[in-house]
Design an enzyme around this catalytic site. Sequence first.
Site, PDB file in Angstrom:
ATOM      1  N   SER A  16       5.970   5.214  -0.839  1.00 25.27           N
ATOM      2  CA  SER A  16       6.939   5.715   0.133  1.00 25.27           C
ATOM      3  C   SER A  16       8.359   4.342  -0.218  1.00 25.27           C
ATOM      4  O   SER A  16      10.053   4.321   0.540  1.00 25.27           O
ATOM      5  CB  SER A  16       6.041   5.628   1.217  1.00 25.27           C
ATOM      6  OG  SER A  16       5.573   4.032   2.100  1.00 25.27           O
ATOM      7  N   ARG A  96      -1.380  -4.773 -10.094  1.00 27.99           N
ATOM      8  CA  ARG A  96      -1.624  -5.591 -11.112  1.00 27.99           C
ATOM      9  C   ARG A  96      -0.907  -6.877 -10.911  1.00 27.99           C
ATOM     10  O   ARG A  96       0.033  -6.887 -10.810  1.00 27.99           O
ATOM     11  CB  ARG A  96      -1.216  -5.124 -12.023  1.00 27.99           C
ATOM     12  CG  ARG A  96      -2.787  -3.819 -12.131  1.00 27.99           C
ATOM     13  CD  ARG A  96      -2.083  -2.840 -13.177  1.00 27.99           C
ATOM     14  NE  ARG A  96      -3.162  -1.552 -13.315  1.00 27.99           N
ATOM     15  CZ  ARG A  96      -4.021  -1.394 -13.701  1.00 27.99           C
ATOM     16  NH1 ARG A  96      -4.918  -2.438 -14.497  1.00 27.99           N
ATOM     17  NH2 ARG A  96      -4.641  -0.567 -13.519  1.00 27.99           N
ATOM     18  N   ILE A  97      -1.270  -7.493 -11.266  1.00 29.44           N
ATOM     19  CA  ILE A  97      -0.443  -9.559 -11.682  1.00 29.44           C
ATOM     20  C   ILE A  97      -0.264  -8.753 -12.387  1.00 29.44           C
ATOM     21  O   ILE A  97      -0.260  -8.443 -14.056  1.00 29.44           O
ATOM     22  CB  ILE A  97      -1.626 -10.272 -12.145  1.00 29.44           C
ATOM     23  CG1 ILE A  97      -2.622 -10.761 -10.546  1.00 29.44           C
ATOM     24  CG2 ILE A  97      -1.278 -11.990 -11.650  1.00 29.44           C
ATOM     25  CD1 ILE A  97      -4.031 -11.783 -10.287  1.00 29.44           C
ATOM     26  N   HIS A 114       6.128  -7.317   0.004  1.00 33.22           N
ATOM     27  CA  HIS A 114       4.465  -7.871   0.580  1.00 33.22           C
ATOM     28  C   HIS A 114       4.308  -7.266   1.892  1.00 33.22           C
ATOM     29  O   HIS A 114       4.908  -7.679   2.486  1.00 33.22           O
ATOM     30  CB  HIS A 114       3.611  -8.775  -0.306  1.00 33.22           C
ATOM     31  CG  HIS A 114       2.479  -8.726   0.481  1.00 33.22           C
ATOM     32  ND1 HIS A 114       0.705  -8.611  -0.604  1.00 33.22           N
ATOM     33  CD2 HIS A 114       1.707 -10.396   0.974  1.00 33.22           C
ATOM     34  CE1 HIS A 114       0.584  -8.872  -0.040  1.00 33.22           C
ATOM     35  NE2 HIS A 114       0.683  -9.814   1.390  1.00 33.22           N
TER      36      HIS A 114
END
Length: 216
Positions: A16, A96-97, A114
Site C-alpha cells: 500500500s 530484511r536488514i 516504519h
Amino acid sequence: MANKLLIGALSLGRGSNLQSIIDHIKSGKISAKIGCVISDNKDAFALERAQREGIPAYYIYPGTHKTFLDPECEKEYVECLKRHNVELVCLAGFMRILKKQFLEAYRGRIMNIHPALLPSFPGLHAQKQAWEYGVKVAGATVHFVDEGVDTGPIIIQRAVPVHEDDTPDTLAERILKVEHQIYPIAIQLFAEGRLKIDGRRVIIKGIDSVSEYKLE
Ligand code: GAR
C-alpha cells in the site's frame, strides 16, 4: 524537463505504501519515476501493483536467512537496482536488514517507512508493540537506512492518537493513512535535494516543521 529521480522500491507484500508513491507520482506531487520494484516474495501484491502500472517488477530469491539477504542474493538485488539506474531505494514494507554490500552501493540513498515513532518500537509488529505498551500517541517515521534495525537518521515523523477503543488493527489502520502521507513527502524532499545527513540528524533545507509539511 529536468531528469526525474529514479526510485527502486522493495516490498514484501501488500504494497500500500508503494501504491501511495505511485499515486503521488501520477498526480504530479512527487517528481520521480519508479525504475523497478523488487520483492522477496513471489506472491507479493506489490509486484502486481507495479505490473499494472507498467513498472518492471521482479521477485528475487532472498536466500535461506529470514532476517537478511544472503550475500549472493543481496548482490542480485543491487545489480537489478543499478541496471534500472535507481538513485533512491525505498523500502516499503521490506522486512530484511540490509548488509554492507547494499549499504555501500546506496549509502545515504535508502529510505524506510516504519509504523512507530522511532526510536520506540523498532522491529516487527510495531503498532501492536505500541498498543500493548499503552502509549497514548503512536505514529510513523521515515528514516534513512543504516546497518541497524530501524535505527538510521530520521527524516520525518508524524503522530497518531491512540483511541480508548482501539485494537492493534484499528491503530495500525490509522497509522497506515499517515504513512501514505509522509513517505511521499520524504521522497519529494530528497528529489528536491533538500535532505542532508549530518551524523544522526537530517537537516531539511527550507522547511521549518517537516511534521506539518504538506505536498502541494
Ligand atoms: C507498513 O505499515 C510499514 O510501515 C511496515 O510494513 C507495512 C507494509 O505495508 N514496515 C515495517 O514494519 C518495517 N519495519 P504495505 O506493504 O501496505 O506498504
